[in-house]
Write a protein that holds these residues in place. Structure first.
Motif, short mmCIF file in Angstrom:
data_model
loop_
_atom_site.label_atom_id
_atom_site.label_comp_id
_atom_site.label_asym_id
_atom_site.label_seq_id
_atom_site.Cartn_x
_atom_site.Cartn_y
_atom_site.Cartn_z
N ALA A 75 0.84 -1.20 0.00
CA ALA A 75 0.00 0.00 0.00
C ALA A 75 0.87 1.24 0.00
O ALA A 75 1.94 1.27 0.61
N ALA A 104 -7.56 2.80 1.60
CA ALA A 104 -6.20 2.46 1.23
C ALA A 104 -5.93 2.76 -0.23
O ALA A 104 -6.81 2.62 -1.07
N ILE A 106 -3.51 1.37 -3.10
CA ILE A 106 -2.68 0.21 -3.37
C ILE A 106 -2.50 0.07 -4.88
O ILE A 106 -3.45 -0.28 -5.58
#
Length: 145
Positions: A75, A104, A106
């Motif tokens: 991430a 997140a 990523i």
């Protein structure tokens, strides 16, 4: 693995008393708490539910990062919030819900894989397991682009 330690000192009755919570690392060093910071909106102290939420968010986030690494991913950023709800239960109280919110970024992951890894991290994190008696632990996972 080493044990982790925390301690509490309390003086007085339940509603009028005051306490201090400390951790061995000093993250909380004689940090105040009492009735108002737990059951009212007093922001001058902490409370067990707030600390539990921070611990659960931290555990889940780390489990998620390890799960990503196991899938060959990393991430750029992970942000997690936890909301712990304390409700009246007969003559006492209980925690009836913990809501985790994950956001997140990523690179190289698709939505289905992201959701699968997040769900696995939620189920597998040691604090989720320890909190299995909480009737509802929800998770909202948002993948940032």
């Amino acid at each position: 693995m080493p044990e982790k330690h925390a301690s509490v000192h309390w003086e007085g009755a339940g509603k009028t008393g005051k306490g201090q919570i400390s951790t061995e690392t000093g993250a909380l060093k004689a940090y105040p708490y009492g009735f108002a910071s737990r059951f009212e909106d007093d922001r001058k102290g902490t409370n067990p539910e707030e600390i539990l939420g921070a611990a659960h968010a931290g555990c889940f986030t780390m489990a998620f990062a390890f799960a990503l690494e196991g899938a060959g991913l990393a991430a750029t950023s992970i942000d997690t919030k936890a909301a712990v709800r304390l409700v009246k239960d007969g003559d006492g109280f209980k925690i009836d819900r913990i809501a985790l919110e994950l956001e997140a970024a990523i690179p190289g992951i698709d939505e289905a894989t992201f959701q699968k890894i997040a769900a696995g991290a939620k189920a597998g994190c040691p604090l989720s397991k320890a909190l299995a008696s909480v009737p509802e632990i929800t998770m909202k996972a948002t993948l940032k682009s």
